[in-house]
Design a protein around this motif. Structure first.
Motif, PDB file in Angstrom:
ATOM      1  N   PRO A 175      40.553 -55.408  29.527  1.00 51.86           N
ATOM      2  CA  PRO A 175      39.834 -56.654  29.849  1.00 51.86           C
ATOM      3  C   PRO A 175      38.303 -56.645  29.642  1.00 51.86           C
ATOM      4  O   PRO A 175      37.805 -57.686  29.518  1.00 51.86           O
ATOM      5  CB  PRO A 175      39.940 -56.848  31.316  1.00 51.86           C
ATOM      6  CG  PRO A 175      40.049 -55.339  31.678  1.00 51.86           C
ATOM      7  CD  PRO A 175      40.800 -54.786  30.839  1.00 51.86           C
ATOM      8  N   GLY A 176      37.799 -55.533  28.967  1.00 47.58           N
ATOM      9  CA  GLY A 176      36.514 -55.568  28.606  1.00 47.58           C
ATOM     10  C   GLY A 176      36.172 -55.850  27.128  1.00 47.58           C
ATOM     11  O   GLY A 176      35.369 -55.879  26.780  1.00 47.58           O
ATOM     12  N   ASP A 177      37.236 -56.181  26.293  1.00 42.56           N
ATOM     13  CA  ASP A 177      37.283 -56.119  24.817  1.00 42.56           C
ATOM     14  C   ASP A 177      36.794 -57.439  24.469  1.00 42.56           C
ATOM     15  O   ASP A 177      37.511 -58.571  24.777  1.00 42.56           O
ATOM     16  CB  ASP A 177      38.659 -55.765  24.281  1.00 42.56           C
ATOM     17  CG  ASP A 177      38.338 -55.841  22.777  1.00 42.56           C
ATOM     18  OD1 ASP A 177      38.353 -56.787  22.112  1.00 42.56           O
ATOM     19  OD2 ASP A 177      38.403 -54.749  22.241  1.00 42.56           O
ATOM     20  N   PRO A 178      35.691 -57.632  23.626  1.00 47.60           N
ATOM     21  CA  PRO A 178      35.135 -59.040  23.358  1.00 47.60           C
ATOM     22  C   PRO A 178      36.295 -59.746  22.610  1.00 47.60           C
ATOM     23  O   PRO A 178      36.732 -60.998  22.714  1.00 47.60           O
ATOM     24  CB  PRO A 178      33.865 -58.778  22.459  1.00 47.60           C
ATOM     25  CG  PRO A 178      33.441 -57.557  23.123  1.00 47.60           C
ATOM     26  CD  PRO A 178      34.634 -56.884  23.515  1.00 47.60           C
ATOM     27  N   ASP A 232      38.685 -45.450  28.508  1.00 53.10           N
ATOM     28  CA  ASP A 232      37.889 -46.895  28.540  1.00 53.10           C
ATOM     29  C   ASP A 232      37.457 -46.566  26.916  1.00 53.10           C
ATOM     30  O   ASP A 232      36.719 -45.734  26.533  1.00 53.10           O
ATOM     31  CB  ASP A 232      36.622 -46.737  29.207  1.00 53.10           C
ATOM     32  CG  ASP A 232      35.826 -47.851  29.382  1.00 53.10           C
ATOM     33  OD1 ASP A 232      35.796 -48.485  28.261  1.00 53.10           O
ATOM     34  OD2 ASP A 232      35.238 -48.172  30.315  1.00 53.10           O
ATOM     35  N   PRO A 233      37.704 -47.640  26.007  1.00 53.57           N
ATOM     36  CA  PRO A 233      37.168 -47.819  24.743  1.00 53.57           C
ATOM     37  C   PRO A 233      35.639 -47.569  24.450  1.00 53.57           C
ATOM     38  O   PRO A 233      35.339 -47.151  23.427  1.00 53.57           O
ATOM     39  CB  PRO A 233      37.988 -48.987  23.994  1.00 53.57           C
ATOM     40  CG  PRO A 233      38.917 -49.190  25.033  1.00 53.57           C
ATOM     41  CD  PRO A 233      38.517 -48.756  26.318  1.00 53.57           C
ATOM     42  N   ARG A 234      34.946 -47.982  25.446  1.00 54.87           N
ATOM     43  CA  ARG A 234      33.448 -47.798  25.435  1.00 54.87           C
ATOM     44  C   ARG A 234      33.043 -46.740  25.816  1.00 54.87           C
ATOM     45  O   ARG A 234      31.795 -46.384  25.275  1.00 54.87           O
ATOM     46  CB  ARG A 234      32.995 -49.084  26.251  1.00 54.87           C
ATOM     47  CG  ARG A 234      33.350 -50.502  25.734  1.00 54.87           C
ATOM     48  CD  ARG A 234      33.220 -51.639  26.716  1.00 54.87           C
ATOM     49  NE  ARG A 234      34.226 -51.419  27.569  1.00 54.87           N
ATOM     50  CZ  ARG A 234      35.431 -52.064  27.325  1.00 54.87           C
ATOM     51  NH1 ARG A 234      35.600 -52.482  26.096  1.00 54.87           N
ATOM     52  NH2 ARG A 234      36.516 -51.824  28.115  1.00 54.87           N
ATOM     53  N   THR A 235      33.665 -45.745  26.495  1.00 55.66           N
ATOM     54  CA  THR A 235      33.134 -44.519  26.740  1.00 55.66           C
ATOM     55  C   THR A 235      33.799 -43.228  26.283  1.00 55.66           C
ATOM     56  O   THR A 235      33.351 -42.150  26.166  1.00 55.66           O
ATOM     57  CB  THR A 235      32.919 -44.262  28.441  1.00 55.66           C
ATOM     58  OG1 THR A 235      34.357 -44.317  28.853  1.00 55.66           O
ATOM     59  CG2 THR A 235      32.377 -45.641  29.037  1.00 55.66           C
ATOM     60  N   GLY A 236      35.115 -43.594  26.065  1.00 52.58           N
ATOM     61  CA  GLY A 236      35.934 -42.493  25.551  1.00 52.58           C
ATOM     62  C   GLY A 236      36.536 -41.531  26.652  1.00 52.58           C
ATOM     63  O   GLY A 236      37.089 -40.493  26.505  1.00 52.58           O
ATOM     64  N   ASP A 267      33.896 -49.913  36.732  1.00 56.04           N
ATOM     65  CA  ASP A 267      33.905 -50.380  35.509  1.00 56.04           C
ATOM     66  C   ASP A 267      34.990 -51.547  35.269  1.00 56.04           C
ATOM     67  O   ASP A 267      34.811 -52.489  34.757  1.00 56.04           O
ATOM     68  CB  ASP A 267      33.876 -49.541  34.366  1.00 56.04           C
ATOM     69  CG  ASP A 267      32.499 -48.402  34.582  1.00 56.04           C
ATOM     70  OD1 ASP A 267      31.530 -49.237  34.953  1.00 56.04           O
ATOM     71  OD2 ASP A 267      32.581 -47.386  33.994  1.00 56.04           O
ATOM     72  N   TRP A 268      36.313 -51.061  35.654  1.00 57.02           N
ATOM     73  CA  TRP A 268      37.145 -51.886  35.617  1.00 57.02           C
ATOM     74  C   TRP A 268      36.890 -53.406  36.288  1.00 57.02           C
ATOM     75  O   TRP A 268      37.028 -54.599  35.824  1.00 57.02           O
ATOM     76  CB  TRP A 268      38.550 -51.520  36.157  1.00 57.02           C
ATOM     77  CG  TRP A 268      39.708 -52.504  36.278  1.00 57.02           C
ATOM     78  CD1 TRP A 268      40.068 -53.341  37.294  1.00 57.02           C
ATOM     79  CD2 TRP A 268      40.738 -52.867  35.316  1.00 57.02           C
ATOM     80  NE1 TRP A 268      41.180 -54.156  37.365  1.00 57.02           N
ATOM     81  CE2 TRP A 268      41.562 -53.943  35.898  1.00 57.02           C
ATOM     82  CE3 TRP A 268      41.035 -52.395  34.216  1.00 57.02           C
ATOM     83  CZ2 TRP A 268      42.556 -54.221  35.125  1.00 57.02           C
ATOM     84  CZ3 TRP A 268      42.124 -52.889  33.399  1.00 57.02           C
ATOM     85  CH2 TRP A 268      42.908 -53.793  34.128  1.00 57.02           C
ATOM     86  N   ARG A 269      36.323 -53.281  37.597  1.00 59.87           N
ATOM     87  CA  ARG A 269      36.010 -54.550  38.407  1.00 59.87           C
ATOM     88  C   ARG A 269      34.975 -55.144  37.727  1.00 59.87           C
ATOM     89  O   ARG A 269      34.974 -56.354  37.585  1.00 59.87           O
ATOM     90  CB  ARG A 269      35.598 -54.017  39.771  1.00 59.87           C
ATOM     91  CG  ARG A 269      36.664 -53.509  40.463  1.00 59.87           C
ATOM     92  CD  ARG A 269      36.523 -53.493  42.049  1.00 59.87           C
ATOM     93  NE  ARG A 269      34.985 -52.385  42.543  1.00 59.87           N
ATOM     94  CZ  ARG A 269      35.217 -51.067  42.584  1.00 59.87           C
ATOM     95  NH1 ARG A 269      36.336 -50.572  42.658  1.00 59.87           N
ATOM     96  NH2 ARG A 269      34.009 -50.449  42.836  1.00 59.87           N
ATOM     97  N   ARG A 270      34.124 -54.582  37.070  1.00 61.02           N
ATOM     98  CA  ARG A 270      33.083 -55.363  36.454  1.00 61.02           C
ATOM     99  C   ARG A 270      33.654 -56.048  35.292  1.00 61.02           C
ATOM    100  O   ARG A 270      33.283 -57.130  34.988  1.00 61.02           O
ATOM    101  CB  ARG A 270      31.776 -54.244  36.024  1.00 61.02           C
ATOM    102  CG  ARG A 270      30.850 -54.967  35.208  1.00 61.02           C
ATOM    103  CD  ARG A 270      29.699 -53.976  35.063  1.00 61.02           C
ATOM    104  NE  ARG A 270      30.012 -52.683  34.384  1.00 61.02           N
ATOM    105  CZ  ARG A 270      29.938 -52.525  33.101  1.00 61.02           C
ATOM    106  NH1 ARG A 270      29.912 -53.441  32.402  1.00 61.02           N
ATOM    107  NH2 ARG A 270      30.273 -51.246  32.622  1.00 61.02           N
ATOM    108  N   TRP A 328      44.341 -54.039  21.313  1.00 62.49           N
ATOM    109  CA  TRP A 328      43.629 -54.164  22.473  1.00 62.49           C
ATOM    110  C   TRP A 328      44.288 -53.553  23.648  1.00 62.49           C
ATOM    111  O   TRP A 328      43.973 -53.788  24.781  1.00 62.49           O
ATOM    112  CB  TRP A 328      43.551 -55.588  22.853  1.00 62.49           C
ATOM    113  CG  TRP A 328      42.698 -56.587  21.826  1.00 62.49           C
ATOM    114  CD1 TRP A 328      41.542 -56.089  21.152  1.00 62.49           C
ATOM    115  CD2 TRP A 328      42.978 -57.739  20.879  1.00 62.49           C
ATOM    116  NE1 TRP A 328      41.025 -56.817  20.208  1.00 62.49           N
ATOM    117  CE2 TRP A 328      41.699 -57.799  20.149  1.00 62.49           C
ATOM    118  CE3 TRP A 328      43.917 -58.637  21.399  1.00 62.49           C
ATOM    119  CZ2 TRP A 328      41.663 -59.139  19.396  1.00 62.49           C
ATOM    120  CZ3 TRP A 328      43.697 -59.782  20.562  1.00 62.49           C
ATOM    121  CH2 TRP A 328      42.684 -60.033  19.590  1.00 62.49           C
ATOM    122  N   VAL A 329      45.770 -52.953  23.044  1.00 63.82           N
ATOM    123  CA  VAL A 329      46.365 -52.204  24.502  1.00 63.82           C
ATOM    124  C   VAL A 329      45.650 -50.950  24.943  1.00 63.82           C
ATOM    125  O   VAL A 329      45.147 -50.078  24.151  1.00 63.82           O
ATOM    126  CB  VAL A 329      47.604 -51.954  24.213  1.00 63.82           C
ATOM    127  CG1 VAL A 329      48.442 -51.211  25.114  1.00 63.82           C
ATOM    128  CG2 VAL A 329      48.256 -53.330  23.668  1.00 63.82           C
TER     129      VAL A 329
END
Length: 233
Positions: free
Chosen positions: A123-126, A170-174, A181-184, A95-96
C-alpha cells in the motif's frame, strides 16, 4: 432475500444526513446470490430494492447495467488485493509484498495451504496507488455513487499461503515491515483516495479496533471516509 445489516456512520462533512434515532438503514452486498433477483427484475421489484436498501455494494462490471434503476450503489474495490486468477495479466505482480525468502504473500482469506485468492500488494508503493485510483475512476464513470473500499485496515493482515500472518519485507527499507509503518502507508493511501475523489461517497471496511486506538492515524483514516462499515463487531 435476507438483508445484510451493516453499521453506517457519517462523520462530519459527509453529504449524507445522520439517521434519526431509531431509524435503521440497510445496505446490501449484491454478490452472486443476488443474480436471480436482479437479472430481469420487474419494475415492482426494482422499486422494492430502492425502498428497502439505503445503499448497495456492487461489483463492476456486473452491477453496471443495474445502475439505471438502482443508482445508490457503491463500487467494490479491495485496498491492497492483486488477484491470483486470470483477472490479472501479471503486470501488477511487481507490487506484491514478499517474505524474507522472496515468496509472494497474500491477504489471509480463502487460503488452502498452497495458494490464496488475493496477493497482498504494497500500500505504500506510488505505482500501485496510481493504478488503484485509475481502476476506481473507471468504475465510477459507470455512475456509481461511491467506492466501497474493503480491507481498509490499519492492522497489518498479510499472510503466507497457509493463512498465517507474516511481516512482509518493506521495499523501502529492505527489512520486515513495522506495524506503525503499515498504518502510515495505509492512512496516506486512504487520504490519497479521498483527495482523488472528493465528490463521491467513500466507504471504509476496516478492522480499526485491532490496531492501537490511541494512534492518531485512526482519526485521519476516519476523516478520509464518508461511511464506516462496522462488520462482525
Amino acid at each position: 432475500t435476507a438483508a445484510v445489516l451493516i453499521g453506517l456512520l457519517a462523520p462530519a462533512g459527509s453529504q449524507a444526513a445522520a439517521a434519526p434515532e431509531g431509524e435503521v438503514r440497510l445496505a446490501k452486498g449484491a454478490g452472486s446470490e443476488m443474480d436471480r433477483w436482479m437479472i430481469g427484475a420487474s419494475p415492482e421489484r426494482r422499486a422494492w430494492f430502492r425502498r428497502t436498501y439505503e445503499r448497495m455494494k456492487g461489483y463492476a462490471p456486473w452491477f453496471n447495467p443495474r445502475l439505471s434503476w438502482y443508482p445508490d450503489a457503491w463500487a467494490y474495490q479491495d485496498l491492497y488485493a492483486i488477484y491470483t486468477d486470470e483477472r490479472e495479466d501479471g503486470s501488477r505482480l511487481r507490487w506484491v509484498l514478499r517474505d524474507g525468502s522472496g515468496r509472494r504473500l497474500y491477504i489471509p482469506w480463502g487460503c488452502d495451504g498452497s495458494d490464496c485468492p488475493q496477493y497482498a500488494a504494497d500500500p505504500g508503493d506510488p505505482g500501485f496507488r496510481r493504478a488503484w485510483i485509475a481502476d476506481a475512476a473507471r468504475k465510477l464513470r459507470a455512475g456509481y455513487r461511491g467506492l466501497y473500499v474493503d480491507d481498509a485496515s490499519l492492522a497489518m493482515f498479510v499472510s503466507d499461503a497457509e493463512g498465517d500472518l507474516v511481516a512482509p519485507i518493506d521495499p523501502r527499507t529492505g527489512r520486515p515491515m513495522r506495524k506503525e509503518d503499515w498504518r502510515r502507508y495505509v492512512t496516506e493511501f486512504l487520504e490519497q483516495i479521498r483527495h482523488a475523489f472528493p465528490d463521491v461517497e467513500i466507504v471504509h471496511n476496516s478492522n480499526w479496533w485491532i490496531a492501537p486506538l490511541d494512534d492518531p492515524l485512526h482519526g485521519r483514516q476516519v476523516r478520509a471516509a464518508d461511511w464506516l462499515v462496522i462488520e462482525q463487531a
